[in-house]
Design an enzyme around this catalytic site. Structure first.
Site, PDB file in Angstrom:
ATOM      1  N   TYR A  46       0.845  -1.198   0.000  1.00 44.08           N
ATOM      2  CA  TYR A  46       0.000   0.000   0.000  1.00 44.08           C
ATOM      3  C   TYR A  46       0.876   1.241   0.000  1.00 44.08           C
ATOM      4  CZ  TYR A  46       1.080   0.420   4.997  1.00 44.08           C
ATOM      5  OH  TYR A  46       1.730   0.563   6.202  1.00 44.08           O
ATOM      6  N   CYS A  47       0.288   2.361  -0.430  1.00 44.54           N
ATOM      7  CA  CYS A  47       0.954   3.670  -0.395  1.00 44.54           C
ATOM      8  C   CYS A  47      -0.133   4.730  -0.254  1.00 44.54           C
ATOM      9  CB  CYS A  47       1.808   3.886  -1.646  1.00 44.54           C
ATOM     10  SG  CYS A  47       0.881   3.769  -3.187  1.00 44.54           S
ATOM     11  N   THR A  48       0.213   5.988  -0.445  1.00 46.50           N
ATOM     12  CA  THR A  48      -0.731   7.074  -0.159  1.00 46.50           C
ATOM     13  C   THR A  48      -1.955   7.033  -1.061  1.00 46.50           C
ATOM     14  OG1 THR A  48       1.133   8.458   0.521  1.00 46.50           O
ATOM     15  CG2 THR A  48      -0.975   9.567   0.128  1.00 46.50           C
TER      16      THR A  48
ATOM     17  N   ILE B 162      -4.065   4.520   0.766  1.00 46.51           N
ATOM     18  CA  ILE B 162      -4.495   4.834   2.128  1.00 46.51           C
ATOM     19  C   ILE B 162      -5.646   5.832   2.121  1.00 46.51           C
ATOM     20  CG2 ILE B 162      -3.734   5.724   4.372  1.00 46.51           C
ATOM     21  CD1 ILE B 162      -0.841   5.042   3.411  1.00 46.51           C
TER      22      ILE B 162
END
Length: 462
Positions: free
Chosen positions: A315-317, A344
């Site tokens: 996952y990332c922003t 996220i």
């Protein structure tokens, strides 16, 4: 604000820290016009071109009013470009982050018309164009932003943008119009909240991994909806990897997530090679975070004797980095690679806090600094010495000095650098811009040039 201890009980260093904290609080709470009487008289005597350089912040009734409790997001249909309406709620502005990986060899041709359209519509922000697609974050009125997005998706290569819409606070709206009493780096210089400033850049990659062989247009991992994410990362057989950088992970992450301890996305391939024994090297655990555990055991994946590659969830922003990282892992032989669709931000928007496995806040690359569940603005501020997020506890440190340093950059800065930062901060507090109304140039020289120009104008008119 916590009550200050008696000054008699403070050491010299602590007293200095308390004074700096008081100055910080005063600077953050100040919402009045930044022109003092003496400054106003000076500004009135300057040439009109210079007067325009002094930006003032309008007084806000309640600059700390919280944003709406829920976020607002959407994903474009695969067809794209059909004018999906934006929901502005009670705000006059919307912020939309978007990207798309695509085979886009003619990307340079889009730069000029896209920049001109954004300037015409007063849409601010930053957009990157590359042979592998587009990545950007823009701010403006719903109608203006919708026109820009539709224009982008009018190119067949870019249809189906992945987008996230975020609420805009009253303070963000003031910043969008080019006014701020907060940022010592200038009046709204850090986009996307400045109406007269949009950057459209040409680059080799829309997100820099440094490996030209990674092609998300051909293969990516499996997307996981936010509603299905909790079950996936709760499985003990799943290795959860945070693809962001250390300073982002420091303020928030998912439970059980592994921190690669990278300072930039370009370091991620080396970390994968080392950690999963894909390259012969000795990996050292990161000393900054000691809680990277799954089931209470150390996350040194090299300790696993069989070289079977595990199931990975990343996952990332907003989704763009882990989409490219998933393509990289697949090229390295991983079979089961998953990543959080929408990142996220989408998770915090859709998943109630009571059901969430997210801990902390999410760093964002704009004036909000961080967001919480519902995409409500977080509590972190930005250190203008290193551009890293700082908490209220960080600002209690003797190493914190507003506009100069924080506990994360204090030791890396020389006294000369700190003094330059202090001078910059004094300029901003006095003038509202860095360098004063003359922007660092000699007022006498500017006045002489202005005087010399007047006879030329008279003679030309005659």
């Amino acid at each position: 604000m916590l009550p200050s201890p008696p000054l008699a009980a403070l050491s010299k260093a602590a007293a200095a820290a308390a004074a700096r904290r008081a100055a910080t609080i005063a600077a953050r709470s100040r919402r009045r016009l930044l022109v003092l009487p003496a400054v106003a008289s000076l500004v009135s005597g300057l040439p009109p071109a210079l007067c325009r350089r002094v930006r003032l912040m309008p007084q806000l009734e309640d600059p700390r009013a919280p944003p709406p409790p829920q976020g607002r997001g959407f994903a474009a249909a695969a067809a794209g470009g059909d004018g999906t309406a934006l929901d502005a709620g009670d705000s006059e502005l919307v912020v939309v982050s978007f990207y798309r990986f695509a085979d886009f060899p003619d990307h340079a041709k889009l730069r000029r018309p896209l920049k001109e359209l954004c300037e015409e519509l007063r849409v601010s922000g930053g957009i990157i164009l590359a042979p592998e697609g587009i990545n950007g974050s823009i701010c403006g009125t719903p109608e203006a932003v919708e026109k820009v997005l539709n224009f982008i998706q009018s190119d067949d290569c870019l249809k189906g943008l992945r987008m996230i819409q975020s609420p805009v606070t009253p303070e963000d709206e003031a910043i969008h119009h080019g006014h701020t009493s907060q940022s010592p780096v200038g009046a709204g210089e850090d986009a996307p909240f400045r109406w007269d400033h949009v950057r459209v850049k040409l680059k080799k990659e829309i997100v820099a991994l440094g490996d030209p062989g990674v092609m998300p247009t051909k293969t990516v991992g499996k997307y996981v909806k936010p509603k299905d994410w909790n079950a996936l990362i709760s499985d003990p057989n799943t290795v959860v990897i945070d693809v962001r950088n250390m300073y982002e992970i420091r303020i928030g992450k998912f439970k059980r997530a592994v921190d690669p301890c990278t300072n930039s996305f370009r370091e991620f391939p080396s970390w994968v090679d080392d950690q999963f024994q894909l390259a012969e090297s000795d990996s050292q655990p990161c000393s900054e975070n000691n809680d990277n555990t799954i089931g209470g055991q150390s996350e040194d994946l090299n300790s696993s004797k069989p070289k079977e590659l595990p199931r990975v969830a990343m996952y990332c922003t907003g989704g763009i980095r882990c989409e490219k990282a998933s393509s990289f892992l697949l090229s390295k032989g991983f079979k089961e690679v998953y990543h959080l669709e929408g990142g996220i931000l989408k998770y915090l928007e859709e998943i109630p806090k009571a059901e969430s496995l997210w801990e902390g806040e999410c760093f964002v690359f704009d004036k909000r600094v961080s967001v919480e569940h519902g995409l409500a603005q977080g509590t972190h501020k930005l250190c203008y010495g290193c551009k890293k997020p700082v908490s209220d506890e960080d600002m209690e440190s003797p190493e914190w000095e507003y506009g100069v340093s924080c506990p994360y950059c204090f030791a890396t800065k020389s006294e000369e650098e700190k003094e330059r930062a202090r001078a910059r901060q004094r300029q901003f507090e006095t003038w509202g811009v860095i360098g004063g109304p003359d922007k660092g140039r000699s007022p006498k020289r500017l006045e002489a040039n202005h005087t010399a120009e007047e006879p030329k104008q008279v003679s030309s008119s005659v």
